[in-house]
Write a protein that holds these residues in place. Structure first.
Motif, short mmCIF file in Angstrom:
data_model
loop_
_atom_site.label_atom_id
_atom_site.label_comp_id
_atom_site.label_asym_id
_atom_site.label_seq_id
_atom_site.Cartn_x
_atom_site.Cartn_y
_atom_site.Cartn_z
N PHE A 211 13.41 17.22 8.01
CA PHE A 211 12.62 16.03 7.66
C PHE A 211 11.70 16.37 6.50
O PHE A 211 11.02 17.40 6.52
CB PHE A 211 11.80 15.55 8.85
CG PHE A 211 12.62 15.15 10.04
CD1 PHE A 211 13.05 13.85 10.18
CD2 PHE A 211 12.97 16.08 11.00
CE1 PHE A 211 13.83 13.48 11.27
CE2 PHE A 211 13.74 15.73 12.09
CZ PHE A 211 14.18 14.42 12.23
N ALA A 212 11.67 15.50 5.50
CA ALA A 212 10.76 15.66 4.37
C ALA A 212 10.37 14.27 3.89
O ALA A 212 11.01 13.70 3.00
CB ALA A 212 11.40 16.46 3.25
N VAL A 213 9.36 13.70 4.52
CA VAL A 213 8.86 12.37 4.18
C VAL A 213 7.49 12.54 3.58
O VAL A 213 6.53 12.90 4.27
CB VAL A 213 8.79 11.46 5.42
CG1 VAL A 213 8.28 10.07 5.03
CG2 VAL A 213 10.14 11.37 6.09
N GLY A 214 7.38 12.34 2.26
CA GLY A 214 6.13 12.58 1.56
C GLY A 214 5.14 11.46 1.73
O GLY A 214 5.39 10.48 2.44
N PRO A 215 3.98 11.59 1.06
CA PRO A 215 2.93 10.57 1.19
C PRO A 215 3.37 9.25 0.60
O PRO A 215 4.19 9.20 -0.32
CB PRO A 215 1.75 11.17 0.40
CG PRO A 215 2.39 12.13 -0.55
CD PRO A 215 3.58 12.68 0.17
N PRO A 216 2.84 8.14 1.12
CA PRO A 216 3.23 6.81 0.64
C PRO A 216 2.58 6.50 -0.70
O PRO A 216 1.62 7.15 -1.11
CB PRO A 216 2.68 5.88 1.74
CG PRO A 216 1.46 6.60 2.21
CD PRO A 216 1.81 8.07 2.17
N SER A 217 3.13 5.51 -1.35
CA SER A 217 2.48 5.01 -2.56
C SER A 217 1.20 4.30 -2.18
O SER A 217 1.10 3.66 -1.13
CB SER A 217 3.41 4.02 -3.29
OG SER A 217 4.63 4.65 -3.62
N PRO A 218 0.16 4.37 -3.04
CA PRO A 218 -1.11 3.74 -2.69
C PRO A 218 -0.98 2.23 -2.62
O PRO A 218 -0.19 1.61 -3.33
CB PRO A 218 -2.04 4.16 -3.84
CG PRO A 218 -1.12 4.49 -4.97
CD PRO A 218 0.12 5.03 -4.35
N THR A 219 -1.74 1.62 -1.74
CA THR A 219 -1.76 0.17 -1.61
C THR A 219 -3.04 -0.38 -2.18
O THR A 219 -4.03 0.33 -2.35
CB THR A 219 -1.66 -0.25 -0.14
OG1 THR A 219 -2.76 0.34 0.57
CG2 THR A 219 -0.36 0.24 0.48
N VAL A 220 -3.04 -1.66 -2.51
CA VAL A 220 -4.21 -2.32 -3.07
C VAL A 220 -4.90 -3.10 -1.96
O VAL A 220 -4.35 -4.07 -1.46
CB VAL A 220 -3.82 -3.26 -4.22
CG1 VAL A 220 -5.04 -3.94 -4.80
CG2 VAL A 220 -3.03 -2.52 -5.29
N PRO A 221 -6.12 -2.71 -1.56
CA PRO A 221 -6.80 -3.45 -0.49
C PRO A 221 -7.20 -4.83 -0.96
O PRO A 221 -7.54 -5.01 -2.13
CB PRO A 221 -8.01 -2.58 -0.17
CG PRO A 221 -8.24 -1.80 -1.40
CD PRO A 221 -6.92 -1.57 -2.02
N ALA A 222 -7.16 -5.77 -0.08
CA ALA A 222 -7.49 -7.15 -0.44
C ALA A 222 -7.92 -7.91 0.78
O ALA A 222 -7.50 -7.62 1.90
CB ALA A 222 -6.29 -7.84 -1.09
N VAL A 223 -8.76 -8.91 0.56
CA VAL A 223 -9.10 -9.87 1.61
C VAL A 223 -8.16 -11.05 1.43
O VAL A 223 -7.94 -11.49 0.31
CB VAL A 223 -10.57 -10.32 1.49
CG1 VAL A 223 -10.88 -11.42 2.49
CG2 VAL A 223 -11.49 -9.13 1.70
N PRO A 224 -7.56 -11.56 2.49
CA PRO A 224 -6.58 -12.65 2.34
C PRO A 224 -7.21 -13.87 1.70
O PRO A 224 -8.34 -14.24 2.03
CB PRO A 224 -6.14 -12.93 3.78
CG PRO A 224 -7.25 -12.41 4.63
CD PRO A 224 -7.80 -11.24 3.90
N PRO A 225 -6.50 -14.52 0.77
CA PRO A 225 -7.05 -15.73 0.15
C PRO A 225 -7.30 -16.82 1.15
O PRO A 225 -8.13 -17.69 0.93
CB PRO A 225 -5.97 -16.13 -0.87
CG PRO A 225 -4.72 -15.48 -0.37
CD PRO A 225 -5.16 -14.21 0.27
N GLN A 226 -6.62 -16.78 2.31
CA GLN A 226 -6.80 -17.81 3.32
C GLN A 226 -8.07 -17.62 4.14
O GLN A 226 -8.39 -18.42 5.00
CB GLN A 226 -5.59 -17.83 4.26
CG GLN A 226 -4.31 -18.32 3.60
CD GLN A 226 -3.66 -17.24 2.77
OE1 GLN A 226 -4.09 -16.09 2.79
NE2 GLN A 226 -2.66 -17.60 2.00
N ALA A 227 -8.79 -16.52 3.91
CA ALA A 227 -9.93 -16.21 4.76
C ALA A 227 -10.99 -17.29 4.69
O ALA A 227 -11.72 -17.53 5.65
CB ALA A 227 -10.55 -14.87 4.35
N THR A 228 -11.11 -17.96 3.54
CA THR A 228 -12.11 -19.01 3.41
C THR A 228 -11.47 -20.37 3.16
O THR A 228 -12.14 -21.31 2.76
CB THR A 228 -13.07 -18.69 2.25
OG1 THR A 228 -12.31 -18.54 1.05
CG2 THR A 228 -13.82 -17.39 2.52
#
Length: 390
Positions: A211-228
């Protein structure tokens, strides 16, 4: 954003196998050499703490230590060597411990999904698992048929090998991890991918799964547009861009919690839960996911009462989805609720939460024998005039 290299790392080494004729691997044989490796080499950080578990007896004790290291903010590296066996009832792999026998597997071995469950809420890219395992015949058949990949969830790097069942009365050694140790002790500090390639080359001829599963690609944090917003995703009047969910925000939320911004993290998680409720409905897997994220954020924020309350709600949601009381996700939610209740030091909060937790424990006894009785006994201590239980 947190610079991982500036944080101290933690390495947990778990070496376990049954005592006696059920032993397939001499897991602890690698520990003396591994102990001579500087802990920072195990974590890839400038400073590190090493936690070692050699032939532990009790899966609950292992789980407690695992939870403690999982809560650390810096990079985490788990090194696991031992043997996997299949639970015939749930068809899930378990890591055998010192007292594990075929008859006691469900109670004296560590379910692999417990490890997965504890790691799933860590920030993606901060956790690495290195394994040197031997599978029994049934686990090996599942893995080679691709019905059970040795997965640990998104965001977790995985390196190592699972060896096939050895011959009768044969006890193998953790050669993969021994090869890693020899490389480190030579003074070399290769990347994990290079380390894996060098170590795997020494064991590849035995038919092991690698098994050789490397680190994931970075994600962009966000607040959902539906929150408000007043309308759910896809409602008339919304653009197509607004209807597309934002990237997975979990990393940003956990970054905020690790930086001490617990209110911000909790608010963002609640906003995503509300979107899941509007989009997928109450009791949906998506809504339960965010409910469980909120429960763990409360734990990280030092609010065990709120964490217990949310884990209880998550367990009820899973049961209402017709998940069985012995489903690992149901058991995990109840165990976490119970654990957080045990952390309470406020009598009023403990008494208020106890009835719901006791009722839940009656439905979901879990794998820790006598869990309900322990809960009731501790509640009696809370009602006594003596000092609260510790």
């Amino acid at each position: 954003m947190i610079n991982e290299q500036e944080l101290a790392g933690t390495a947990l080494v778990l070496a376990a196998a049954p005592v006696g004729k059920g032993r397939l691997i001499d897991a602890v044989s690698v520990l003396p050499a591994l102990a001579a490796v500087p802990p920072p080499a195990l974590t890839g950080t400038a400073a590190a703490t090493l936690v070692e578990l050699a032939d532990p007896l009790d899966p609950q004790a292992v789980l407690t230590r695992l939870r403690a290291v999982v809560a650390s903010p810096g990079p985490l590296a788990l090194y696991i060597t031992g043997q996997l066996h299949l639970d015939h009832k749930q068809r899930r792999p378990h890591l055998a411990l010192a007292r594990t026998t075929p008859a006691t597997l469900r109670y004296a071995a560590l379910p692999w999904h417990w490890i997965t469950g504890e790691l799933k809420l860590r920030r993606p890219g901060t956790t690495t698992v290195v394994v040197d395992l031997v599978a029994d015949t049934e686990v090996w058949q599942q893995m080679t048929a691709d019905r059970y990949p040795l997965a640990l969830g998104p965001g977790v790097s995985l390196y190592g090998r699972v060896a096939p069942p050895p011959g009768r009365r044969t006890v193998v050694t953790p050669d993969y991890l021994s090869a890693c140790t020899a490389i480190w002790r030579s003074g070399a500090r290769p990347t994990l991918a290079d380390l894996h390639a060098r170590a795997a080359a020494q064991v590849a001829t035995d038919g092991s799964l690698l098994f050789a599963v490397g680190p994931p690609s970075p994600t962009v944090p966000a607040v959902p547009p539906q929150a408000t917003a007043d309308r759910p995703v896809g409602a008339p009047g919304r653009s197509a861009a607004e209807a597309v969910p934002a990237p997975d925000p979990l990393q940003g939320i956990l970054d905020a919690a690790a930086a001490g911004r617990h209110r911000d993290a909790a608010a963002a998680a609640e906003a995503w839960e509300q979107q899941a409720l509007r989009t997928y409905g109450p009791g949906s897997p998506q809504a339960i996911h965010w409910l469980e994220v909120r429960a763990d954020l409360a734990r990280l924020g030092g609010d065990p009462a709120r964490s217990c309350e949310l884990w209880v709600a998550a367990a009820h949601s899973r049961l209402e989805r017709q998940q069985a009381p012995d489903d690992p996700d149901v058991e995990g939610a109840v165990d976490r609720a119970h654990h957080q209740w045990d952390q309470l030091r406020d009598a009023r909060a403990a008494r208020a939460l106890a009835p719901a937790l006791i009722a839940l424990r009656r439905r979901v006894p879990g794998r820790q024998r006598g869990a309900l009785q322990l809960l009731q006994r501790r509640l009696e201590q809370w009602h006594s005039p003596a000092s609260p239980p510790r």
